[in-house]
Design an enzyme around this catalytic site. Sequence first.
Site, short mmCIF file in Angstrom:
data_model
loop_
_atom_site.label_atom_id
_atom_site.label_comp_id
_atom_site.label_asym_id
_atom_site.label_seq_id
_atom_site.Cartn_x
_atom_site.Cartn_y
_atom_site.Cartn_z
N CYS A 1 -19.02 -1.54 8.88
CA CYS A 1 -19.22 -0.95 10.05
C CYS A 1 -20.43 -0.95 10.86
CB CYS A 1 -19.10 0.78 10.08
SG CYS A 1 -17.37 0.99 9.90
N GLU B 1 -18.52 5.74 3.33
CA GLU B 1 -17.74 5.42 2.06
C GLU B 1 -18.56 5.83 1.05
OE1 GLU B 1 -16.43 1.43 2.36
OE2 GLU B 1 -15.77 1.53 4.38
N ARG C 1 -16.88 -5.63 2.43
CA ARG C 1 -16.99 -6.38 3.70
C ARG C 1 -18.57 -6.39 4.17
NH1 ARG C 1 -12.44 -2.60 6.75
NH2 ARG C 1 -13.17 -0.92 5.26
N LYS D 1 0.88 -1.28 -0.19
CA LYS D 1 -0.07 -0.10 0.02
C LYS D 1 0.97 1.46 0.22
CE LYS D 1 -4.62 -0.96 2.24
NZ LYS D 1 -5.25 -0.56 3.48
N ALA E 1 -36.00 1.66 2.22
CA ALA E 1 -36.24 0.24 2.49
C ALA E 1 -35.51 -0.72 1.37
CB ALA E 1 -37.77 -0.26 2.33
N LEU F 1 -34.24 5.96 5.58
CA LEU F 1 -35.74 5.38 5.36
C LEU F 1 -35.68 4.70 4.21
CD1 LEU F 1 -38.11 8.00 7.31
CD2 LEU F 1 -37.11 5.73 8.06
N LYS G 1 -22.55 -0.88 -0.89
CA LYS G 1 -23.34 0.20 -1.15
C LYS G 1 -22.77 0.90 -2.59
CE LYS G 1 -22.34 4.09 0.73
NZ LYS G 1 -22.10 5.09 1.99
N GLU H 1 -15.07 8.83 14.05
CA GLU H 1 -15.44 9.28 12.69
C GLU H 1 -16.87 8.72 12.21
OE1 GLU H 1 -13.16 11.14 10.32
OE2 GLU H 1 -15.35 11.03 9.62
P1 NAD Z 1 -9.38 -0.57 6.77
O1 NAD Z 1 -9.33 -1.99 7.11
O2 NAD Z 1 -9.57 -0.22 5.63
O3 NAD Z 1 -7.68 0.07 6.99
C1 NAD Z 1 -6.86 -0.48 8.21
C2 NAD Z 1 -5.44 0.02 7.69
O4 NAD Z 1 -4.75 -0.14 8.90
C3 NAD Z 1 -5.01 -0.94 6.82
O5 NAD Z 1 -4.61 -0.34 5.76
C4 NAD Z 1 -4.06 -1.75 7.39
O6 NAD Z 1 -3.00 -2.24 6.77
C5 NAD Z 1 -3.48 -0.79 8.56
N1 NAD Z 1 -2.98 -1.28 9.56
C6 NAD Z 1 -3.18 -2.41 10.36
N2 NAD Z 1 -2.04 -2.79 11.53
C7 NAD Z 1 -1.46 -1.74 11.44
C8 NAD Z 1 -0.27 -1.43 12.01
N3 NAD Z 1 0.11 -2.20 13.17
N4 NAD Z 1 0.51 -0.31 11.79
C9 NAD Z 1 0.07 0.58 10.71
N5 NAD Z 1 -1.09 0.34 9.91
C10 NAD Z 1 -1.57 -0.86 10.31
O7 NAD Z 1 -10.02 0.14 7.98
P2 NAD Z 1 -11.15 1.23 7.90
O8 NAD Z 1 -12.24 0.87 7.35
O9 NAD Z 1 -10.54 2.38 7.27
O10 NAD Z 1 -11.51 1.43 9.41
C11 NAD Z 1 -10.76 1.95 10.59
C12 NAD Z 1 -11.31 2.15 11.69
O11 NAD Z 1 -12.42 3.44 11.45
C13 NAD Z 1 -12.21 1.15 12.24
O12 NAD Z 1 -12.26 1.04 13.62
C14 NAD Z 1 -13.76 1.39 11.65
O13 NAD Z 1 -14.73 1.00 12.26
C15 NAD Z 1 -13.52 2.92 11.72
N6 NAD Z 1 -14.76 3.58 10.80
C16 NAD Z 1 -14.58 3.34 9.44
C17 NAD Z 1 -15.39 3.76 8.67
C18 NAD Z 1 -15.53 3.44 7.21
O14 NAD Z 1 -16.29 4.00 6.61
N7 NAD Z 1 -14.59 2.49 6.82
C19 NAD Z 1 -16.14 4.96 9.26
C20 NAD Z 1 -16.19 5.52 10.34
C21 NAD Z 1 -15.12 4.70 11.54
C1 UGA Z 2 -21.87 4.33 7.95
C2 UGA Z 2 -22.34 5.57 8.68
O1 UGA Z 2 -23.27 6.21 7.89
C3 UGA Z 2 -21.17 6.27 8.76
O2 UGA Z 2 -21.75 7.39 9.70
C4 UGA Z 2 -20.12 5.86 9.73
O3 UGA Z 2 -19.18 6.69 9.87
C5 UGA Z 2 -19.66 4.55 9.13
O4 UGA Z 2 -21.06 3.64 8.59
C6 UGA Z 2 -18.60 3.82 9.82
O5 UGA Z 2 -18.83 3.56 11.17
O6 UGA Z 2 -18.12 3.14 9.25
P1 UGA Z 2 -21.15 3.43 5.54
O7 UGA Z 2 -21.13 2.03 6.05
O8 UGA Z 2 -19.88 4.03 4.93
O9 UGA Z 2 -21.60 4.59 6.77
O10 UGA Z 2 -22.54 3.53 4.70
P2 UGA Z 2 -24.17 4.18 4.88
O11 UGA Z 2 -24.46 5.28 3.79
O12 UGA Z 2 -24.52 4.45 6.36
O13 UGA Z 2 -24.98 2.57 4.55
C7 UGA Z 2 -24.74 1.62 5.24
C8 UGA Z 2 -25.42 0.35 4.93
O14 UGA Z 2 -27.03 0.85 4.95
C9 UGA Z 2 -25.55 0.15 3.36
O15 UGA Z 2 -25.46 -1.15 3.20
C10 UGA Z 2 -26.85 0.89 2.74
O16 UGA Z 2 -27.04 0.26 1.48
C11 UGA Z 2 -27.70 0.59 3.78
N1 UGA Z 2 -28.68 1.86 3.88
C12 UGA Z 2 -28.64 3.07 3.94
C13 UGA Z 2 -29.95 1.22 3.64
O17 UGA Z 2 -30.27 0.01 3.41
N2 UGA Z 2 -30.98 2.21 3.63
C14 UGA Z 2 -30.73 3.57 3.87
O18 UGA Z 2 -31.71 4.30 3.92
C15 UGA Z 2 -29.50 3.97 4.02
#
Ligand code: NAD
Ligand code: UGA
Length: 454
Positions: A284, A167, A351, A35, A276, A274, A344, A163
């Site tokens: 997440c 996505e 995932r 990466k 469906a 909302l 989505k 956060e």
């Molecule tokens: P991700 O799996 O996409 O990324 C995690 C990264 O951390 C990877 O690139 C991995 O290689 C790296 N990593 C792992 N161990 C490491 C180490 N020891 N040193 C350096 N790098 C290391 O994860 P993500 O989706 O970005 O989620 C990260 C966190 O944020 C999670 O706790 C998740 O719940 C939270 N979160 C995610 C989202 C989202 O939309 N994906 C939104 C809000 C919060």
């Molecule tokens: C969600 C939250 O919206 C973010 O605020 C949060 O930061 C994130 O999780 C996280 O903690 O990772 P995300 O998973 O990227 O974000 O996507 P969403 O747009 O929330 O959709 C989540 C799921 O719900 C998807 O499968 C989507 O298709 C579904 N969804 C969403 C519905 O079925 N109906 C809706 O009205 C909205």
Amino acid sequence: MKVCVIGTGYVGLVTGVCLANIGHNVICIDNNEEKIKLMKSGQSPIYEPGLSELMQSCITNKNLLFSSDLKLGVEHGEILFIAVGTPALPNGESDTRYVEAVAKGIGENLNQGYKVIVNKSTVPIGSGDWVKMIVLDGVKEREKLLGNNQKIEVDFDVVSNPEFLREGSAIYDTFNPDRIVLGSESNQAINLMKKLYEPIILRQFAEEKNGDSIPVVVTDLTSAEMIKYAANSFLATKISFINEIANICDKVGADVTQVAQGIGLDSRIGTKFLQAGIGWGGSCFPKDVSALIHIADDYNYEVDLLKSVVKLNQHQRLIVIEKLQNKLKILKGKIIGLLGLTFKPDTDDMRDAPSLDIIKELTRLGAKVKAYDPIVSQTGISHGLSDVIIETNIMMLADSCDALVLVTEWQEFLKLDYQKMLEKMNNNIIVDGRNFLDKKLLKLAGFNYVGIGH
Ligand code: NAD
Ligand code: UGA
């Protein structure tokens, strides 16, 4: 300000790039060398609209660096973000081993000067104090190596800064947040975090500059951690609620889209989340709802509501199978074409995508499953997709299908030539798992359209 972001996934990379874009000097660290190599060459390892362009401009401006050297990042940053993954363990508990490894690594490399260590990862309640303990363990190990009871002076606080980005709209969400949550017992740390986010708080990068600033919610550590779980659990519950209403609509002959509009315009309810469909998925909602249930279990508290929400969502994912069985009766030997695979649109993230459960169940029932997804078909992502034939064009998907199922609401699916697709199919069934397509147009084209709660 000097910032280090550890973990360059969907959250860490977006955070690092956006902070660099608003003028901070950012080093992004990841232990995945592949990466790092890719990002150094200006390529994003994930698909997120607008991210590559922003990343390249920050690299050109020389305020964004990538490295696998944690020491370099820790020594550079006055603010150190932990943004590694916290996936679910089989029992639903959050797997915090990556956070632990990073916290330990921070302790082992902490240099002089005040630092703020920020939990950006979604972590179980109580992780703020736990991270502090692990960092100090790392410091102690370094002291042991020095011998002669030598002490290393460190000065840091831990902040929980959950956060909320989604996505597919991660950059927009970062520059236009509804609120910023900061949990800490230290005023010094909170003030530094406010300074870090000042351009965002003042909406200097926001799409709408209405004169108001972004609300900053300052709490204790535990409450900030709980806000994250409560927000995701509430949103998942809201979706499951409308899905339950949709299922009743199906029985009584009401239209859930009209119902959602009718209830959503009540400002106490709100129109968002909302929609469906086949239920929520992704990296997440599933893991965060499970983690909160697990946390409550530790206190012997029965979370009946959230357990029902999870159960309902599991059932909802397979609702399209029931609808296919209603129309086709027997699925054994039938060919089903899936429109979309990612959890989505506008992401490459597979995932816990509902498509995975749908594919598994269709295969179990003896159907042959084909799929077309704008990103998966291009990139050849194969994770979890062993029982499905990935087509690279939409006409090949339609060829010989007994039914189509819309799984992910990619915009391009609105503009397909459905009449031409129908000519290639064996039967005219289309199940719209997201109530996304134009029902009237499809009927005109000759399709037998089935929605959710229509
Ligand atoms: P991700 O799996 O996409 O990324 C995690 C990264 O951390 C990877 O690139 C991995 O290689 C790296 N990593 C792992 N161990 C490491 C180490 N020891 N040193 C350096 N790098 C290391 O994860 P993500 O989706 O970005 O989620 C990260 C966190 O944020 C999670 O706790 C998740 O719940 C939270 N979160 C995610 C989202 C989202 O939309 N994906 C939104 C809000 C919060
Ligand atoms: C969600 C939250 O919206 C973010 O605020 C949060 O930061 C994130 O999780 C996280 O903690 O990772 P995300 O998973 O990227 O974000 O996507 P969403 O747009 O929330 O959709 C989540 C799921 O719900 C998807 O499968 C989507 O298709 C579904 N969804 C969403 C519905 O079925 N109906 C809706 O009205 C909205």
